[in-house]
Design an enzyme around this catalytic site. Structure first.
Site, PDB file in Angstrom:
ATOM      1  N   LYS A  14      23.129  48.785  -0.643  1.00  0.00           N
ATOM      2  CA  LYS A  14      22.730  50.054  -0.059  1.00  0.00           C
ATOM      3  C   LYS A  14      22.455  49.884   1.452  1.00  0.00           C
ATOM      4  O   LYS A  14      22.369  48.744   1.937  1.00  0.00           O
ATOM      5  CB  LYS A  14      21.491  50.575  -0.805  1.00  0.00           C
ATOM      6  CG  LYS A  14      21.777  50.921  -2.285  1.00  0.00           C
ATOM      7  CD  LYS A  14      20.504  51.352  -3.020  1.00  0.00           C
ATOM      8  CE  LYS A  14      20.824  51.838  -4.430  1.00  0.00           C
ATOM      9  NZ  LYS A  14      19.584  52.249  -5.162  1.00  0.00           N
ATOM     10  N   TYR A  54      25.895  59.472  -8.871  1.00  0.00           N
ATOM     11  CA  TYR A  54      24.696  59.397  -9.712  1.00  0.00           C
ATOM     12  C   TYR A  54      24.750  60.336 -10.915  1.00  0.00           C
ATOM     13  O   TYR A  54      24.031  60.104 -11.889  1.00  0.00           O
ATOM     14  CB  TYR A  54      23.431  59.634  -8.881  1.00  0.00           C
ATOM     15  CG  TYR A  54      23.039  58.375  -8.118  1.00  0.00           C
ATOM     16  CD1 TYR A  54      22.531  57.259  -8.800  1.00  0.00           C
ATOM     17  CD2 TYR A  54      23.227  58.264  -6.752  1.00  0.00           C
ATOM     18  CE1 TYR A  54      22.210  56.089  -8.127  1.00  0.00           C
ATOM     19  CE2 TYR A  54      22.896  57.094  -6.069  1.00  0.00           C
ATOM     20  CZ  TYR A  54      22.391  56.010  -6.766  1.00  0.00           C
ATOM     21  OH  TYR A  54      22.079  54.844  -6.121  1.00  0.00           O
ATOM     22  N   ARG A 119      22.588  43.248 -13.889  1.00  0.00           N
ATOM     23  CA  ARG A 119      21.289  43.939 -13.958  1.00  0.00           C
ATOM     24  C   ARG A 119      20.145  42.916 -13.954  1.00  0.00           C
ATOM     25  O   ARG A 119      19.094  43.149 -13.376  1.00  0.00           O
ATOM     26  CB  ARG A 119      21.191  44.827 -15.208  1.00  0.00           C
ATOM     27  CG  ARG A 119      22.099  46.039 -15.207  1.00  0.00           C
ATOM     28  CD  ARG A 119      21.740  47.074 -14.156  1.00  0.00           C
ATOM     29  NE  ARG A 119      20.551  47.830 -14.457  1.00  0.00           N
ATOM     30  CZ  ARG A 119      20.260  49.015 -13.928  1.00  0.00           C
ATOM     31  NH1 ARG A 119      21.101  49.594 -13.060  1.00  0.00           N
ATOM     32  NH2 ARG A 119      19.161  49.645 -14.222  1.00  0.00           N
ATOM     33  N   THR A 125      14.346  48.743 -11.498  1.00  0.00           N
ATOM     34  CA  THR A 125      14.545  49.762 -10.462  1.00  0.00           C
ATOM     35  C   THR A 125      13.433  49.786  -9.413  1.00  0.00           C
ATOM     36  O   THR A 125      13.694  49.861  -8.217  1.00  0.00           O
ATOM     37  CB  THR A 125      14.655  51.157 -11.127  1.00  0.00           C
ATOM     38  OG1 THR A 125      15.725  51.111 -12.063  1.00  0.00           O
ATOM     39  CG2 THR A 125      14.895  52.249 -10.111  1.00  0.00           C
ATOM     40  N   ARG A 136      15.834  42.400  -6.124  1.00  0.00           N
ATOM     41  CA  ARG A 136      14.801  43.369  -5.730  1.00  0.00           C
ATOM     42  C   ARG A 136      13.414  42.716  -5.690  1.00  0.00           C
ATOM     43  O   ARG A 136      12.604  43.013  -4.801  1.00  0.00           O
ATOM     44  CB  ARG A 136      14.815  44.560  -6.694  1.00  0.00           C
ATOM     45  CG  ARG A 136      16.041  45.464  -6.516  1.00  0.00           C
ATOM     46  CD  ARG A 136      16.186  46.436  -7.663  1.00  0.00           C
ATOM     47  NE  ARG A 136      17.275  47.402  -7.457  1.00  0.00           N
ATOM     48  CZ  ARG A 136      17.733  48.192  -8.425  1.00  0.00           C
ATOM     49  NH1 ARG A 136      17.222  48.138  -9.646  1.00  0.00           N
ATOM     50  NH2 ARG A 136      18.708  49.047  -8.185  1.00  0.00           N
ATOM     51  N   HIS A 159      22.644  48.810  -5.755  1.00  0.00           N
ATOM     52  CA  HIS A 159      22.948  49.570  -6.973  1.00  0.00           C
ATOM     53  C   HIS A 159      23.769  48.679  -7.895  1.00  0.00           C
ATOM     54  O   HIS A 159      24.617  47.925  -7.429  1.00  0.00           O
ATOM     55  CB  HIS A 159      23.777  50.826  -6.660  1.00  0.00           C
ATOM     56  CG  HIS A 159      24.404  51.405  -7.895  1.00  0.00           C
ATOM     57  ND1 HIS A 159      23.699  52.202  -8.769  1.00  0.00           N
ATOM     58  CD2 HIS A 159      25.641  51.249  -8.450  1.00  0.00           C
ATOM     59  CE1 HIS A 159      24.484  52.528  -9.789  1.00  0.00           C
ATOM     60  NE2 HIS A 159      25.665  51.959  -9.616  1.00  0.00           N
ATOM     61  N   GLU A 170      32.116  54.526 -12.638  1.00  0.00           N
ATOM     62  CA  GLU A 170      31.746  54.277 -11.238  1.00  0.00           C
ATOM     63  C   GLU A 170      32.855  53.545 -10.483  1.00  0.00           C
ATOM     64  O   GLU A 170      33.105  53.832  -9.316  1.00  0.00           O
ATOM     65  CB  GLU A 170      30.447  53.470 -11.183  1.00  0.00           C
ATOM     66  CG  GLU A 170      29.234  54.285 -11.634  1.00  0.00           C
ATOM     67  CD  GLU A 170      27.932  53.488 -11.631  1.00  0.00           C
ATOM     68  OE1 GLU A 170      26.898  54.100 -11.930  1.00  0.00           O
ATOM     69  OE2 GLU A 170      27.950  52.275 -11.335  1.00  0.00           O
TER      70      GLU A 170
END
Ligand code: ADP
Ligand code: MG
Length: 203
Positions: A14, A54, A119, A125, A136, A159, A170
């Site tokens: 991002k 999204y 993931r 998230t 993250r 993402h 996607e």
């Protein structure tokens, strides 16, 4: 059925990830685990393209709203609304500003269980709760509370598709079939071949 090792997933660095010079680090973590890069491009996105991305999954509005409400409850806090759709309407507006703020790097990674493996590398998230060792968890400290107070999207660097079906939709949304490159890598044999060569002795 296609072999598991051909599973693909979409990853986007991002705008905050690009600004923080984390593109190389993010690519490295995917390479380290053994995944294969099959497409990559730097682009600036349009807000409508972001909204479509999204909402490709018709369940996204409900699931993301519910996840946010649960995130507040777990901390003993009151969510900004009890209606998951109201919450995601606001999130979507935030995402349409966040994702177009600067260039992004869009990639497709391939390998066994690619969706779940990525993931796991990326982490949950909300960075406040993302485990150390994840992208993250290691590189960013945002929270739902901060984002909602300032009426913006959670800045979490990256993402990653949430399921194989989401990944398929996607990947089509960002790439043409010709953009995806099929190739063999020397190291795939040691990761995937059912019978290993005998590596002892001189070459
Ligand atoms: P993920 O990116 O982990 O799959 P979601 O699909 O639930 O997460 O949400 C998409 C993106 O929307 C998140 O990565 C984050 O940038 C943003 N977001 C999610 N929930 C919130 C929230 N409660 N407030 C602000 N932004 C949010
Ligand atoms: Mg998602």
């Amino acid at each position: 059925m296609a072999h598991l090792k051909t599973e693909r997933t979409l990853v986007i660095v991002k705008p905050d990830g690009v600004q923080r010079s984390l593109v190389g680090e993010i690519i490295k973590r995917h390479e380290n685990v053994g995944l294969k890069l099959v497409a990559i491009k730097m682009v600036t996105a349009e807000p409508t393209h972001v909204e479509q991305h999204y909402t490709l999954d018709p369940e996204w509005r409900r699931v993301t709203g519910e996840k946010t409400i649960a995130g507040y409850r777990e901390k003993g806090m009151t969510p900004p609304s009890e209606d998951p759709y109201e919450i995601t309407a606001a999130i979507l507006e935030g995402l349409k500003k966040y994702m177009v703020a600067g260039p992004i790097v869009v990639m497709v990674w391939e390998g066994a269980h690619a969706v779940k493996i990525v993931r796991k590398l990326v982490g949950s998230t909300e960075p406040l709760g993302s485990a150390p060792g994840t992208i993250r968890g290691d590189y960013v400290l945002d929270s739902y509370q901060m984002a909602d107070t300032d009426k913006r999207a959670v800045r979490n660097l990256i993402h990653a598709s949430g399921s194989p079906a989401e990944a398929e939709a996607e990947i089509k949304h960002w790439f043409t079939p010709e953009d995806l490159i099929s190739y063999r890598r020397m190291q795939d044999a040691i990761v995937y071949s059912p019978e290993l060569d005998n590596y002892l002795g001189e070459g």
